[in-house]
Scaffold this active site. Structure first.
Site, PDB file in Angstrom:
ATOM      1  N   GLY A 105       0.769  -1.229   0.000  1.00 48.90           N
ATOM      2  CA  GLY A 105       0.000   0.000   0.000  1.00 48.90           C
ATOM      3  C   GLY A 105       0.800   1.278   0.000  1.00 48.90           C
ATOM      4  O   GLY A 105       0.224   2.365  -0.006  1.00 48.90           O
ATOM      5  N   GLU A 135       4.495  -6.243   1.167  1.00 49.08           N
ATOM      6  CA  GLU A 135       3.970  -6.710  -0.117  1.00 49.08           C
ATOM      7  C   GLU A 135       3.606  -5.541  -1.029  1.00 49.08           C
ATOM      8  O   GLU A 135       2.447  -5.344  -1.395  1.00 49.08           O
ATOM      9  CB  GLU A 135       2.735  -7.580   0.131  1.00 49.08           C
ATOM     10  CG  GLU A 135       3.036  -8.828   0.943  1.00 49.08           C
ATOM     11  CD  GLU A 135       1.784  -9.502   1.468  1.00 49.08           C
ATOM     12  OE1 GLU A 135       0.691  -8.905   1.356  1.00 49.08           O
ATOM     13  OE2 GLU A 135       1.878 -10.627   1.968  1.00 49.08           O
ATOM     14  N   PRO A 136       4.586  -4.734  -1.437  1.00 44.31           N
ATOM     15  CA  PRO A 136       4.285  -3.620  -2.334  1.00 44.31           C
ATOM     16  C   PRO A 136       4.003  -4.109  -3.747  1.00 44.31           C
ATOM     17  O   PRO A 136       4.544  -5.120  -4.195  1.00 44.31           O
ATOM     18  CB  PRO A 136       5.567  -2.787  -2.297  1.00 44.31           C
ATOM     19  CG  PRO A 136       6.641  -3.812  -2.043  1.00 44.31           C
ATOM     20  CD  PRO A 136       6.017  -4.828  -1.116  1.00 44.31           C
ATOM     21  N   TYR A 171     -11.196   4.233 -10.220  1.00 48.18           N
ATOM     22  CA  TYR A 171     -10.721   4.885  -9.007  1.00 48.18           C
ATOM     23  C   TYR A 171     -10.660   6.405  -9.109  1.00 48.18           C
ATOM     24  O   TYR A 171     -10.114   7.048  -8.210  1.00 48.18           O
ATOM     25  CB  TYR A 171      -9.306   4.400  -8.652  1.00 48.18           C
ATOM     26  CG  TYR A 171      -9.124   2.919  -8.483  1.00 48.18           C
ATOM     27  CD1 TYR A 171     -10.036   2.156  -7.767  1.00 48.18           C
ATOM     28  CD2 TYR A 171      -8.017   2.278  -9.032  1.00 48.18           C
ATOM     29  CE1 TYR A 171      -9.852   0.796  -7.604  1.00 48.18           C
ATOM     30  CE2 TYR A 171      -7.815   0.917  -8.867  1.00 48.18           C
ATOM     31  CZ  TYR A 171      -8.738   0.183  -8.158  1.00 48.18           C
ATOM     32  OH  TYR A 171      -8.552  -1.160  -7.992  1.00 48.18           O
ATOM     33  N   CYS A 227     -17.820   2.650 -25.594  1.00 42.92           N
ATOM     34  CA  CYS A 227     -19.157   3.230 -25.527  1.00 42.92           C
ATOM     35  C   CYS A 227     -19.631   3.350 -24.086  1.00 42.92           C
ATOM     36  O   CYS A 227     -20.590   2.685 -23.650  1.00 42.92           O
ATOM     37  CB  CYS A 227     -20.124   2.372 -26.352  1.00 42.92           C
ATOM     38  SG  CYS A 227     -21.698   3.179 -26.641  1.00 42.92           S
ATOM     39  N   GLU A 228     -18.928   4.149 -23.299  1.00 45.83           N
ATOM     40  CA  GLU A 228     -19.253   4.451 -21.915  1.00 45.83           C
ATOM     41  C   GLU A 228     -18.797   5.872 -21.620  1.00 45.83           C
ATOM     42  O   GLU A 228     -17.697   6.279 -22.021  1.00 45.83           O
ATOM     43  CB  GLU A 228     -18.532   3.501 -20.945  1.00 45.83           C
ATOM     44  CG  GLU A 228     -18.890   2.043 -21.065  1.00 45.83           C
ATOM     45  CD  GLU A 228     -20.247   1.705 -20.463  1.00 45.83           C
ATOM     46  OE1 GLU A 228     -20.828   2.573 -19.782  1.00 45.83           O
ATOM     47  OE2 GLU A 228     -20.713   0.570 -20.680  1.00 45.83           O
ATOM     48  N   TYR A 260      -1.396  -2.090 -12.300  1.00 45.83           N
ATOM     49  CA  TYR A 260      -2.853  -2.037 -12.442  1.00 45.83           C
ATOM     50  C   TYR A 260      -3.268  -1.394 -13.759  1.00 45.83           C
ATOM     51  O   TYR A 260      -4.256  -0.672 -13.826  1.00 45.83           O
ATOM     52  CB  TYR A 260      -3.479  -1.318 -11.237  1.00 45.83           C
ATOM     53  CG  TYR A 260      -3.120  -1.957  -9.935  1.00 45.83           C
ATOM     54  CD1 TYR A 260      -3.706  -3.152  -9.552  1.00 45.83           C
ATOM     55  CD2 TYR A 260      -2.143  -1.406  -9.106  1.00 45.83           C
ATOM     56  CE1 TYR A 260      -3.345  -3.781  -8.365  1.00 45.83           C
ATOM     57  CE2 TYR A 260      -1.776  -2.021  -7.921  1.00 45.83           C
ATOM     58  CZ  TYR A 260      -2.380  -3.204  -7.559  1.00 45.83           C
ATOM     59  OH  TYR A 260      -2.017  -3.823  -6.390  1.00 45.83           O
TER      60      TYR A 260
END
Length: 449
Positions: free
Chosen positions: A260, A294-295, A337, A364-365, A393
């Site tokens: 994190g 745990e990065p 996010y 199409c959003e 990510y």
């Protein structure tokens, strides 16, 4: 060779910072290069959009973090969910980095990349029975337990296999990490972990179960955390819990401190690595436990960019849109996010200020919108742009929504580049969807019996 103008300090000189564009990207004759390779050259070879990762920055980030935390006895496991490309994992594995996984697929990737099983930790709330068996068969370092039901399942499977499963109980300390709601994982209403007040009784019960070797505790409070205060609160609570368990005669040998750690931005610095290591030492450093972190994003995000091409320019109701060929299915973070990824043109910006472009994709959003970018200068169709801090990510969260192909991934290193994931064209997906023969229903029969 022409002089190179670095956009920002290198990851080596500022290891705790993660600006949008680190020193592996520089302009040569006005063209943006990645570790000495023109991104426009890669675009010609593989087409756009594509992801590009720097092997040297991956190595620099891991080396800097490991050097900061190893004096306090902390080992590093990369969160595979951040970037699961085998070639990225292999760079970390060669350096001795462990892996934090959350699925059976990530387990197989970590093993295939050369990570020894004894350096792999299995996290996640929904491990299947098959995944648990596989983890025990290969001898993973640790399984982090997220619920009573999972604890009982792991114990049952291990006992049936004649094994003792190495486990840690994941603690939910009810700490708000102060980050986006969708990446906060340790409030009491979160699906993750076991409430801290329930741990003592459960730890004692688990320690008496024949299929388990209860080794310690785990905690992970969220992602993109810019302040060390939430870490200090969570780890202090963990330390108090360890003392309580030991006072009850229970053994606590390991602490998994989670990931994190935020990467910062152009306007907000990332947490200082020395201060981060000091926080670990001050909270849990005197317990004599084996420690790991745990990065994911901290290690990989600054090492990657997403390259895209401007397709159309459009003015509508006073807004200036630049439609690009990358979309929310390629880079989900802005839609999911509300994340903002800095962007610059690959070729030197044209003279003039230009409008504040809204970069939008073809999906199409309405959520296929990367945000407003006031400093790109005048744009034209065919221009190449690059989004920074996209090494985590990004590709790993991509999809084929709107039947768009998965984009290529490229790695650069010392003036060279190579393709590390081909573009997944539609022929592949159409082949996967060829129907099998019809199977008659088993009318009135419970097939599970």
């Amino acid at each position: 060779m022409p002089a190179a103008t670095s956009l920002l300090p290198t990851a080596a000189t500022v290891p705790s910072q993660a600006p949008a564009f680190s020193g592996w990207l520089d302009r040569r004759n006005g063209t943006l290069c990645a570790d000495g390779v023109a991104l426009s050259q890669i675009a010609v070879e593989v087409g756009t959009p594509f992801y590009c990762y720097s092997a040297s920055v991956l190595r620099q980030r891991y080396t800097a973090l490991a050097a900061a935390v190893s004096p306090v006895g902390v080992s590093v496991c990369f969160a595979v969910k951040a970037n699961s490309n085998l070639n990225v994992l292999a760079e970390f594995a060669r350096l001795g980095c462990g892996m934090d996984i959350v699925s059976g697929g990530e387990m197989e990737r970590a093993l295939a990349a050369g990570t020894p099983a004894e350096r792999i930790i299995f996290s996640g709330v929904g491990k299947t029975r098959d995944e648990i068996r596989r983890a025990l068969e290969v001898g993973l370092h640790q399984i982090n337990i997220e619920s009573v039901a999972e604890l009982e399942t792991v114990a049952e499977i291990a006992h049936a296999m004649g094994l003792r499963a190495p486990v840690a109980l994941r603690v939910n300390p009810d700490v708000d990490a102060g980050t986006h709601a969708k990446i906060t994982t340790a409030r009491k209403d979160s699906k993750f972990g076991i409430a801290i007040g329930e741990i003592p009784a459960l730890y004692a019960r688990a320690s008496a179960m024949p299929g388990l070797e209860v080794l310690g505790l785990a905690v992970h409070i969220g992602s993109q955390i810019q302040s060390l205060a939430p870490f200090q609160r969570a780890w202090s609570a963990l330390a108090d819990l360890v003392r309580e368990l030991r006072d009850a005669g229970l053994t606590v040998a390991r602490l998994d401190l989670g990931g994190g750690l935020g990467i910062g931005s152009e306007t907000e610095p990332a947490p200082d690595l020395e201060a981060y290591a000091r926080t670990i030492a001050e909270t849990v450093g005197d317990l004599g436990c084996a420690l790991n972190i745990e990065p994911g994003r901290w290690l990989a995000a600054p090492a990657g960019v997403l390259v895209t091409e401007v397709t159309y320019l459009k003015e509508s109701s006073g807004a200036d849109f630049a439609v690009i060929d990358a979309a929310m299915n390629d880079l989900m973070r802005p839609a999911l996010y509300d994340a903002h990824h800095a962007a610059v043109p690959i070729h030197a910006p044209r003279p003039g200020s230009g409008p504040a472009w809204r970069l939008v994709g073809p999906v199409c959003e309405s959520s296929d919108d990367f945000g407003s970018y006031p400093n790109l200068g005048p744009l034209e169709p065919g221009d190449l742009l690059v989004f920074g801090s996209a090494g985590a990510y990004g590709a790993t969260m991509s999809s084929t929504y709107n039947s768009r192909p998965l984009v290529p991934e490229v790695m650069v290193d010392d003036g060279r580049f190579r393709l590390i994931r081909k573009r997944a064209e539609m022929d592949l997906f159409l082949e996967l969807e060829k129907p099998s023969d019809w199977v008659a229903a088993a009318n009135g029969v419970n097939v599970a019996e």
